[in-house]
Design a protein around this motif. Sequence first.
Motif, short mmCIF file in Angstrom:
data_model
loop_
_atom_site.label_atom_id
_atom_site.label_comp_id
_atom_site.label_asym_id
_atom_site.label_seq_id
_atom_site.Cartn_x
_atom_site.Cartn_y
_atom_site.Cartn_z
N ALA B 146 89.14 110.69 30.60
CA ALA B 146 89.51 112.05 30.94
C ALA B 146 90.55 112.62 29.97
O ALA B 146 91.57 112.00 29.70
N LEU B 147 90.25 113.75 29.42
CA LEU B 147 91.15 114.45 28.51
C LEU B 147 90.82 115.92 28.69
O LEU B 147 89.68 116.27 28.94
N GLU B 148 91.82 116.75 28.53
CA GLU B 148 91.58 118.17 28.79
C GLU B 148 90.89 118.84 27.60
O GLU B 148 91.42 119.75 26.99
N GLY B 149 89.74 118.34 27.25
CA GLY B 149 89.00 118.99 26.18
C GLY B 149 89.47 118.57 24.80
O GLY B 149 90.32 117.72 24.63
N LEU B 150 88.88 119.21 23.82
CA LEU B 150 89.10 118.83 22.41
C LEU B 150 90.37 119.42 21.82
O LEU B 150 90.76 119.05 20.73
N GLU B 151 91.00 120.33 22.53
CA GLU B 151 92.01 121.15 21.89
C GLU B 151 93.12 120.35 21.20
O GLU B 151 93.41 120.55 20.02
N ALA B 152 93.73 119.40 21.92
CA ALA B 152 94.84 118.64 21.36
C ALA B 152 94.39 117.90 20.10
O ALA B 152 95.05 117.93 19.05
N VAL B 153 93.24 117.24 20.21
CA VAL B 153 92.68 116.50 19.09
C VAL B 153 92.44 117.41 17.89
O VAL B 153 92.84 117.12 16.76
N ALA B 154 91.82 118.54 18.17
CA ALA B 154 91.43 119.45 17.10
C ALA B 154 92.66 120.07 16.41
O ALA B 154 92.71 120.17 15.19
N VAL B 155 93.63 120.45 17.22
CA VAL B 155 94.81 121.10 16.64
C VAL B 155 95.61 120.11 15.80
O VAL B 155 96.06 120.44 14.69
N LEU B 156 95.74 118.88 16.27
CA LEU B 156 96.43 117.85 15.48
C LEU B 156 95.69 117.61 14.17
O LEU B 156 96.32 117.48 13.10
N HIS B 157 94.39 117.54 14.25
CA HIS B 157 93.56 117.29 13.06
C HIS B 157 93.74 118.43 12.05
O HIS B 157 93.83 118.20 10.85
N THR B 158 93.80 119.64 12.57
CA THR B 158 94.00 120.80 11.69
C THR B 158 95.37 120.75 11.02
O THR B 158 95.50 121.01 9.83
N LEU B 159 96.37 120.39 11.82
CA LEU B 159 97.73 120.28 11.29
C LEU B 159 97.78 119.27 10.14
O LEU B 159 98.32 119.55 9.06
N GLY B 160 97.18 118.11 10.36
CA GLY B 160 97.13 117.08 9.31
C GLY B 160 96.42 117.60 8.07
O GLY B 160 96.84 117.32 6.94
N ALA B 161 95.36 118.36 8.31
CA ALA B 161 94.59 118.89 7.18
C ALA B 161 95.44 119.82 6.33
O ALA B 161 95.41 119.76 5.10
N PHE B 162 96.22 120.68 6.99
CA PHE B 162 97.09 121.58 6.22
C PHE B 162 98.10 120.80 5.39
O PHE B 162 98.36 121.12 4.24
N LEU B 163 98.69 119.76 6.00
CA LEU B 163 99.66 118.94 5.27
C LEU B 163 98.99 118.32 4.04
O LEU B 163 99.58 118.27 2.96
N LEU B 164 97.77 117.85 4.22
CA LEU B 164 97.07 117.22 3.10
C LEU B 164 96.76 118.22 1.99
O LEU B 164 96.90 117.90 0.81
N VAL B 165 96.37 119.41 2.37
CA VAL B 165 96.09 120.43 1.36
C VAL B 165 97.35 120.73 0.56
O VAL B 165 97.34 120.76 -0.68
N ALA B 166 98.46 120.90 1.29
CA ALA B 166 99.72 121.18 0.60
C ALA B 166 100.08 120.01 -0.32
O ALA B 166 100.52 120.20 -1.46
#
Lengths: 531, 202
Positions: B146-166
């Motif tokens: 049970a997890l409240e949807g993808l949101e937490a996972v997706a937002v963390l993944h996006t955050l990491g992606a921005f750090l990697l791009v920078a």
Amino acid sequence: MKNQFSKSVVAILVSLLLPIAVLFITVKVAAYRGDPDQVDVKLKSEHIPSVDHSQFEILQQDFEHPRDVTAACLSCHTGRDEEVMATAHWKWEREEEIPGRGMVSVGKKNLLNNFCTGANGNNGSCMRCHIGLGWKDKSFDFADNLNIDCLVCHDQTDTYFKQKGQGGMPATTETANAAYQVPDYPYVAQNVGLPKKNNCGICHFYGGGGNNVKHGDLEEALLTCSKDVDVHMAMDGPDMACIDCHTTERHNIMGKLYSVSSANTNRIHCEQCHTTTPHNDKVLDNHFEKVACQTCHIPEYAKANATKMYWDWSSAGQTDESGHGYSEDDADGNHNYLSIKGNFVWDDHVKPEYYWFNGTVDHYLSTDTISEAPVKINSLFGEYRDSTAKIWPVKVHRGKQIYDVDNNTLISLKLWAPEVGQGAFWKDFDWDTAARLGMEYNDRPYSGNYDFIASEVYWPINHMVSPKEQTLTCIECHQRDGRLTGLNDFYLPGRDYNKSVDYAGFGLIFLTLIGIVAHFLGRIVAFFKNR
Amino acid sequence: MEKVKIYSRFERFWHWTQMALILLLMITGFEIHSTFEAFGFETSVRLHSAAGWAFLILTIFAIFWMLVTGQSKQFVPVRNNVKQQAMYYMVGIFKKAPHPVKKTVDSKLNPLQRIIYFGLIILVFPVQLITGFLYLFFHYPDKPFALEGLEAVAVLHTLGAFLLVAFVIAHLYLITTGHTVTSNLQAMITGYEELEEEEKEV
């Protein structure tokens, strides 16, 4: 020299060729797709009858009344009457549980809608689609098995019809006219068989008073359509009959319509034939968990003829100078005004709306009062966090219909009567009388004070499955402003994002670039200074 | 000055494969994020998943290599000269000052690089891998847990992606700040770089 050469070879290998090889393999792996399951089922059209009905003596008599035909059928097919009389096709209602409201009996018999408001009280016209013989009023005997009309479903000759305005009776010598003759009963009775498409379609295509008015995905075009309209029923495809999917046992036809039923029972599902992992492709098959097959595979409905999307009763009743009703057509030739019914909006090739749906439905019951506008004639249960709910394509039919202002209830109208002067709206254009008589017939109170109120009804879409090439592509939903824009109780990749994270992320990238440019300019200046 | 081999074959393979995969993940990932259109959403999803698997396998090899060769020590942050290194980038580099920390075979990364790479290895890569594979295998509120949807996972993944791009952008620029503009790049391709002679440890 040789050493230098081998170093270069190694450098090219480890720094260029091997990474490219990995990338190549990655792209190859990404391109792999499994083959979709092939379905192999035996169709009902391949069924070979075990008897030749024309040989039976009992069917060679000159039947005077369709009841006599039914009696002849039942003399061999014993017990079938009990099966038929247990179905919703006979009872026009089902005992079902509405979650949160308990057991109710709902069906066409007692529910209201926002098309012609309700069948009960307009029997002569509406009950023409009942599988009985002459449900003209409350005196119809549901316990009399000879009232069953076997032929309307089992006729293979396409010559047996129920007459207009006769509550489900075919023409008799008294009522026969140019349009409806007395059926040739021996001929029809000797040529019976499993129901064909048009046995079902004669009622299910024309609900609401015309072709495709109600469903949007069930209409006469399905009798002779191409794969573009419906891959299953296509003439150039498997040419499946309704009962190939709507499997039937003991006259209980599987499948149900959620504008008139509530419980998640007796349904048919695509996986009956197609399995729960039909694509043999993980990322697509995963969607099965939350997305109904219909959502992607029925990108649009009303693919051949238009369906009614909006019906405003409040403008009905206008007459021409001589006091007669009239009609106006839209550019496509569909009525957009009828004096007897009001204004309509029709549409074809309609993109469905999408809602969570877990197979259970609430209804506006005839005993309910109005609590919101638009009034929800029915509402589909389901949400993202409901593990049994999936995203479904839905036709939403909206409109404005008459309601009792004082009692705050939707009104059951008396629309139809055989003659002028009997209070039916379609004949006399008198709202008050039609409302009073309709409510009276339904044993519901009517204050005499009426107005019109917006309402909507939700019809999940199931038919008109498109060829796989026309299936929805990912981007239709996985984009900022796609088909699922309105369904936002969950995070959908490609559509949703966190605003703060995106601003911060792009800000960081921007600042990094600014810093690099500034630093680089500094180095250039320093380079010339230090020379 | 002496030409010294500082990057082994595996290190170079690792680096360039990682580069290719990160580039692919970046393009496909931001297409999935609806930032731009590239290969088409579906293709990008499939490429992103496959590249994620490739990245995982490469990472396993890299961890194995680090443990076997002990090269993991290269990525451990040090306290000394952090400030000096920062001052070099901000001031010294404009005055033709020497690099404050000598690059040697035993210490290829300067103190700032150590911090940044350590951060990537310990934080950003694991977070991207974990959230990435949750993205792949966790789909709906109760499957497999049970997890409240993808949101937490997706937002963390996006955050990491921005750090990697920078990081990638900064990295592309900073590799030009070696002895010469291209010496770092050459080293990562050939494995050899001209380093100031060091005391040979016996």
